[in-house]
Design an enzyme around this catalytic site. Structure first.
Site, PDB file in Angstrom:
ATOM      1  N   TYR A 217       0.796  -1.162  -0.042  1.00 54.79           N
ATOM      2  CA  TYR A 217      -0.097   0.076  -0.035  1.00 54.79           C
ATOM      3  C   TYR A 217       0.698   1.228   0.065  1.00 54.79           C
ATOM      4  O   TYR A 217       0.590   2.206  -0.797  1.00 54.79           O
ATOM      5  CB  TYR A 217      -0.820  -0.012   1.007  1.00 54.79           C
ATOM      6  CG  TYR A 217      -1.746   1.259   1.425  1.00 54.79           C
ATOM      7  CD1 TYR A 217      -2.755   1.554   0.491  1.00 54.79           C
ATOM      8  CD2 TYR A 217      -1.443   2.111   2.459  1.00 54.79           C
ATOM      9  CE1 TYR A 217      -3.796   2.610   0.911  1.00 54.79           C
ATOM     10  CE2 TYR A 217      -2.478   3.028   2.782  1.00 54.79           C
ATOM     11  CZ  TYR A 217      -3.321   3.484   1.787  1.00 54.79           C
ATOM     12  OH  TYR A 217      -4.234   4.321   2.199  1.00 54.79           O
TER      13      TYR A 217
HETATM   14  N1  LIG Z   1      -9.499   5.404   5.528  1.00 54.24           N
HETATM   15  C1  LIG Z   1      -8.231   5.556   5.884  1.00 54.24           C
HETATM   16  O1  LIG Z   1      -7.780   5.542   6.992  1.00 54.24           O
HETATM   17  C2  LIG Z   1      -7.273   6.362   4.810  1.00 54.24           C
HETATM   18  C3  LIG Z   1      -5.909   6.905   5.472  1.00 54.24           C
HETATM   19  C4  LIG Z   1      -5.223   7.389   4.342  1.00 54.24           C
HETATM   20  C5  LIG Z   1      -5.610   7.426   2.932  1.00 54.24           C
HETATM   21  N2  LIG Z   1      -6.633   7.133   2.693  1.00 54.24           N
HETATM   22  C6  LIG Z   1      -6.931   7.172   1.268  1.00 54.24           C
HETATM   23  O2  LIG Z   1      -8.382   7.551   1.032  1.00 54.24           O
HETATM   24  C7  LIG Z   1      -8.805   7.089   0.016  1.00 54.24           C
HETATM   25  C8  LIG Z   1     -10.098   6.986   0.169  1.00 54.24           C
HETATM   26  O3  LIG Z   1     -10.399   5.763   0.822  1.00 54.24           O
HETATM   27  P1  LIG Z   1     -11.393   5.661   1.867  1.00 54.24           P
HETATM   28  O4  LIG Z   1     -11.021   5.367   3.212  1.00 54.24           O
HETATM   29  O5  LIG Z   1     -12.649   6.694   1.583  1.00 54.24           O
HETATM   30  O6  LIG Z   1     -11.989   4.061   1.502  1.00 54.24           O
HETATM   31  P2  LIG Z   1     -13.206   3.478   0.867  1.00 54.24           P
HETATM   32  O7  LIG Z   1     -14.466   3.949   1.623  1.00 54.24           O
HETATM   33  O8  LIG Z   1     -13.259   1.736   0.809  1.00 54.24           O
HETATM   34  O9  LIG Z   1     -13.367   4.056  -0.488  1.00 54.24           O
HETATM   35  C9  LIG Z   1     -12.450   3.504  -1.705  1.00 54.24           C
HETATM   36  C10 LIG Z   1     -13.248   3.978  -3.004  1.00 54.24           C
HETATM   37  O10 LIG Z   1     -12.189   3.274  -4.105  1.00 54.24           O
HETATM   38  C11 LIG Z   1     -13.187   2.901  -5.097  1.00 54.24           C
HETATM   39  N3  LIG Z   1     -12.344   1.845  -5.493  1.00 54.24           N
HETATM   40  C12 LIG Z   1     -11.826   0.855  -5.144  1.00 54.24           C
HETATM   41  N4  LIG Z   1     -11.265   0.033  -6.244  1.00 54.24           N
HETATM   42  C13 LIG Z   1     -11.912   0.596  -7.589  1.00 54.24           C
HETATM   43  C14 LIG Z   1     -11.795   0.265  -8.938  1.00 54.24           C
HETATM   44  N5  LIG Z   1     -11.101  -0.652  -8.983  1.00 54.24           N
HETATM   45  N6  LIG Z   1     -12.299   1.320  -9.671  1.00 54.24           N
HETATM   46  C15 LIG Z   1     -13.060   2.264  -9.327  1.00 54.24           C
HETATM   47  N7  LIG Z   1     -13.091   2.633  -7.982  1.00 54.24           N
HETATM   48  C16 LIG Z   1     -12.656   1.976  -7.100  1.00 54.24           C
HETATM   49  C17 LIG Z   1     -14.306   2.345  -4.024  1.00 54.24           C
HETATM   50  O11 LIG Z   1     -15.561   2.160  -4.888  1.00 54.24           O
HETATM   51  P3  LIG Z   1     -16.248   0.811  -5.441  1.00 54.24           P
HETATM   52  O12 LIG Z   1     -15.831  -0.169  -4.351  1.00 54.24           O
HETATM   53  O13 LIG Z   1     -17.650   1.164  -5.608  1.00 54.24           O
HETATM   54  O14 LIG Z   1     -15.381   0.558  -6.780  1.00 54.24           O
HETATM   55  C18 LIG Z   1     -14.522   3.246  -2.939  1.00 54.24           C
HETATM   56  O15 LIG Z   1     -15.492   4.256  -3.430  1.00 54.24           O
HETATM   57  C19 LIG Z   1      -7.999   6.071  -0.748  1.00 54.24           C
HETATM   58  O16 LIG Z   1      -7.011   6.555  -1.832  1.00 54.24           O
HETATM   59  C20 LIG Z   1      -7.254   5.614   0.498  1.00 54.24           C
HETATM   60  O17 LIG Z   1      -5.953   5.028   0.130  1.00 54.24           O
HETATM   61  C21 LIG Z   1      -7.694   6.481   3.512  1.00 54.24           C
END
Ligand SMILES: NC(=O)c1ccc[n+]([C@@H]2O[C@H](COP(=O)([O-])OP(=O)(O)OC[C@H]3O[C@@H](n4cnc5c(N)ncnc54)[C@H](OP(=O)(O)O)[C@@H]3O)[C@@H](O)[C@H]2O)c1
Length: 266
Positions: A155
């Site tokens: 990651y």
């Molecule tokens: N949560 C944390 O603690 C955290 C911390 C640091 C950074 N981030 C970053 O923030 C961003 C958002 O994450 P989140 O925490 O909001 O998680 P999340 O709710 O799991 O969101 C991930 C999103 O990515 C989409 N996705 C995944 N694979 C995909 C694909 N092949 N094509 C199109 N869409 C895809 C999913 O939609 P579908 O499943 O509908 O495709 C979902 O909308 C990510 O880049 C993550 O690395 C999160």
């Protein structure tokens, strides 16, 4: 009539991306919602419209070349231009390197979404931005690339690659009006962080607050959005990486043990 402000947000079917979409809707933006789950995208679109914005949904698997190109053509046909692209879709894997020695596919799967999908989409939209001499690209990354964190090698490698790309894009095209923001999120309470059971006991940022960080990146266009802790960690790692790694990693191991105990005893 003033030109509509158009933002494309990937990963907007849930979590941080969905919250950012609603908040940009409140500010009158036209929001293009991209992710695979159509039903969830429609629900977010309804929230954007209720907040006063305009929303269009584009269900797409961003790891697929042809589908991504088709969606970009559709977005440009529907809206004429894109002011801001927010590359926020992502997936995470928490696994030690020791347990990954025969799992190269962990790296391939994470890179496919976090890195290659973001580059594919950026490259598809860039020609129209370069032609307008105006465009901003936001990259969702993590505070964990700013400090030494174990157990997320695939990651974190994918996010570091994305950050390098963002800096290259700014260095090459900044003078032609193309800018970038890297957003270094701390832990946020979403589906992604919920996949690790011990994190249930960890205090985290709300998705709404994290969505606000993407709004700031979209509207103010700084080169980075970060926590103070992350910025200090980044500075420390560039000056004393060995010392900081020695100090921080035992603390993280202790924290993981504490969280495991808390979740077990709950
Ligand atoms: N949560 C944390 O603690 C955290 C911390 C640091 C950074 N981030 C970053 O923030 C961003 C958002 O994450 P989140 O925490 O909001 O998680 P999340 O709710 O799991 O969101 C991930 C999103 O990515 C989409 N996705 C995944 N694979 C995909 C694909 N092949 N094509 C199109 N869409 C895809 C999913 O939609 P579908 O499943 O509908 O495709 C979902 O909308 C990510 O880049 C993550 O690395 C999160």
């Amino acid at each position: 009539m003033s030109e509509q402000k158009v933002v494309v947000i990937t990963g907007s079917s849930s979590g941080i991306g969905a919250e950012a979409a609603v908040q940009l809707g409140e500010r009158g933006w036209t929001v293009c919602l991209l992710a695979r789950r159509q039903g969830e995208l429609e629900e977010v679109a309804a929230r954007v419209r209720a907040a006063g914005g305009t929303a269009s949904t584009y269900p797409v698997d961003l790891t697929d070349d042809a589908s991504t190109l088709a969606v970009v053509a559709q977005v440009l046909a529907d809206h004429g231009h894109v002011d801001v692209l927010v590359n926020n879709a992502g997936r995470s894997i928490r696994r030690s390197i020791r347990n990954s020695l025969e799992r190269l596919h962990d790296h391939e799967r994470v890179m496919a979404v976090n890195y290659f999908a973001a580059i594919r989409l950026t490259h598809a939209l860039l020609p129209s931005m370069i032609e307008r001499r105006r465009g901003h690209v936001v990259f969702s990354s993590t505070m964990s690339t700013q400090v030494p964190i174990p157990l997320f090698s695939a990651y974190l490698a994918s996010k570091s690659a994305l950050e390098s790309y963002a800096r290259s894009l700014m260095a090459e095209l900044g003078h032609e009006g193309i800018t970038t923001t890297i957003v270094y999120f701390p832990m946020v309470r979403t589906e992604m962080s919920g996949a690790t059971s011990i994190y249930a006991a960890m205090p985290m940022m709300t998705p709404a607050k994290a969505g606000g960080w993407l709004v700031k990146a979209t509207i103010d266009r700084p080169s980075r959005v970060t926590s103070l802790g992350g910025a200090l960690g980044q500075a420390g790692m560039s000056v004393l990486p060995g010392v900081l790694t020695k100090v921080v990693t035992p603390q993280i191991r202790r924290m993981d043990k504490r969280l495991s105990r808390k979740v077990r005893d709950h």
